[in-house]
Design a protein around this motif. Structure first.
Motif, mmCIF file in Angstrom:
data_model
loop_
_atom_site.group_PDB
_atom_site.id
_atom_site.type_symbol
_atom_site.label_atom_id
_atom_site.label_comp_id
_atom_site.label_asym_id
_atom_site.label_seq_id
_atom_site.Cartn_x
_atom_site.Cartn_y
_atom_site.Cartn_z
ATOM 1 N N PRO A 50 -17.696 1.409 -11.018
ATOM 2 C CA PRO A 50 -16.462 0.662 -10.758
ATOM 3 C C PRO A 50 -16.102 0.750 -9.273
ATOM 4 N N TYR A 51 -15.946 -0.386 -8.654
ATOM 5 C CA TYR A 51 -15.644 -0.441 -7.223
ATOM 6 C C TYR A 51 -14.233 0.084 -6.965
ATOM 7 N N PHE A 52 -14.034 0.701 -5.798
ATOM 8 C CA PHE A 52 -12.685 1.149 -5.457
ATOM 9 C C PHE A 52 -11.892 -0.076 -4.995
ATOM 10 N N THR A 53 -11.187 -0.702 -5.922
ATOM 11 C CA THR A 53 -10.478 -1.956 -5.657
ATOM 12 C C THR A 53 -9.101 -1.663 -5.041
ATOM 13 N N GLU A 54 -9.121 -1.307 -3.791
ATOM 14 C CA GLU A 54 -7.865 -1.058 -3.075
ATOM 15 C C GLU A 54 -7.024 -2.330 -3.067
ATOM 16 N N TYR A 55 -5.720 -2.173 -3.226
ATOM 17 C CA TYR A 55 -4.827 -3.330 -3.138
ATOM 18 C C TYR A 55 -3.436 -2.876 -2.743
ATOM 19 N N CYS A 56 -2.622 -3.827 -2.329
ATOM 20 C CA CYS A 56 -1.240 -3.544 -1.939
ATOM 21 C C CYS A 56 -0.421 -4.808 -2.211
ATOM 22 N N ASN A 57 0.886 -4.730 -2.036
ATOM 23 C CA ASN A 57 1.694 -5.910 -2.394
ATOM 24 C C ASN A 57 1.547 -7.048 -1.387
ATOM 25 N N GLY A 58 1.122 -6.734 -0.175
ATOM 26 C CA GLY A 58 0.853 -7.787 0.802
ATOM 27 C C GLY A 58 2.064 -8.262 1.562
ATOM 28 N N THR A 59 3.220 -7.670 1.294
ATOM 29 C CA THR A 59 4.445 -8.043 2.023
ATOM 30 C C THR A 59 4.958 -6.838 2.803
ATOM 31 N N THR A 60 5.550 -5.887 2.118
ATOM 32 C CA THR A 60 6.049 -4.689 2.807
ATOM 33 C C THR A 60 4.910 -3.772 3.224
ATOM 34 N N VAL A 61 3.799 -3.845 2.530
ATOM 35 C CA VAL A 61 2.627 -3.027 2.861
ATOM 36 C C VAL A 61 1.394 -3.911 2.818
ATOM 37 N N THR A 62 0.554 -3.802 3.828
ATOM 38 C CA THR A 62 -0.711 -4.536 3.865
ATOM 39 C C THR A 62 -1.866 -3.537 3.892
ATOM 40 N N CYS A 63 -3.034 -4.003 3.484
ATOM 41 C CA CYS A 63 -4.206 -3.135 3.447
ATOM 42 C C CYS A 63 -5.450 -3.997 3.572
ATOM 43 N N SER A 64 -6.598 -3.344 3.573
ATOM 44 C CA SER A 64 -7.858 -4.085 3.725
ATOM 45 C C SER A 64 -8.344 -4.675 2.408
#
Length: 284
Positions: free
Chosen positions: A119-133
């Motif tokens: 299982p891939y490490f599916t990093e995510y974030c909300n994309g508004t208050t916090v951004t990520c790769s």
């Protein structure tokens, strides 16, 4: 580390950061994903957006389990509810109906890099208050509204070299409690049969749903047991003896192993209305 990733029937969640003196709760894996999805995204988002998020959430949890991220460090749990580390989970939170149906459809499918089964490490974030790769939850809404499928949305964030795999389900084997469960019984085993009856009822609508699932064998549970017994040609006495217990397990596992899968590139748009009820993410 297991040789092949499997979907566990249950997952243990620590209700706080890893080293906090917080409670550990054990819930079924599908119910965990339903809780996370209902806590992090909004049900009026386009269906393809919701599906892309659920794939990411399933894969994230499986990555924690498969790598034994916490267990190998001596923690007695699989994942935390802290968004600084993992995914948002709220004990006894309300579950959105359409989110529940989507999770039931795809909870045993996960993202991998091509050539891998991990299982891939599916990093995510909300994309508004916090951004990520990784994946932007709000960004998936825009992509879905552009007509992109769940797979195309995942490719946008995790690369074109991803695949979706289906993991076998590892049913939880709970021994018969030793005496029949009947009107007035209350315990963990009652909650277990309530959960299984509700899942079976999705495929056999003659069985009434139990609400709430509270571990108390009341009239709703008795009626559901009675209906299950009639559907499966058992003595309709409304009591869960060893025969009904085993039949419930067999029916539940049989359904889980044949969960109907919608085509992965389905595109069904739902009006994007309402306010986002989510949380600020600080996942490291």
């Amino acid at each position: 580390m297991p040789v092949t990733p499997v979907i566990p029937e249950y997952i243990t969640v620590h209700l706080g950061p890893p080293d906090s003196a917080a409670e550990n709760v054990t819930v079924s894996f599908p119910e965990y994903i339903k809780n996370v999805a209902s806590s992090e995204i909004y049900p009026t988002w386009p269906e393809n957006s919701i599906r892309a998020n659920v794939y990411a959430q399933v894969t994230f949890a499986l990555n924690r389990i498969y790598t034994e991220w916490y267990r190998s460090r001596g923690y007695p749990f699989d994942i935390t509810s802290s968004t600084s580390y993992d995914q948002k989970f709220i004990k006894n939170s309300n579950i959105f109906e359409n989110v529940s149906e989507i999770v039931d459809d795809i909870f045993n499918r996960y993202v991998v890099k091509q050539g891998s089964q991990n299982p891939y490490f599916t990093e995510y974030c909300n994309g508004t208050t916090v951004t990520c790769s990784g994946l932007s939850q709000w960004g998936t809404v825009s992509l879905a509204n552009q007509g992109k499928t769940p797979y195309e949305i995942l490719q946008y964030y995790y690369g074109n070299d991803i695949d979706i795999k289906t993991a076998p389900i590892l049913p939880y084997v709970e021994s018969y409690p030793g005496e029949p469960l009947r009107l007035g019984s209350r315990d963990y085993e009652v909650r277990l049969i309530q959960q299984r009856l509700n899942r079976i009822a999705r495929n056999f609508p003659a069985i009434p749903k139990i609400n709430p699932v509270d571990g108390v064998f009341g009239e709703q549970t008795e009626n559901a047991v009675n209906a299950f017994q009639r559907v499966f040609n058992l003595n309709p006495d409304g009591i869960v003896g060893i025969g009904t217990w085993d039949a419930l397990y067999d029916a539940y596992v049989g359904i889980l192993r044949t969960v109907p899968q919608k085509y992965f590139n389905d595109t069904v748009n739902v009006p994007n209305v309402g306010q986002y009820p989510g949380y600020n993410y600080q996942r490291s």
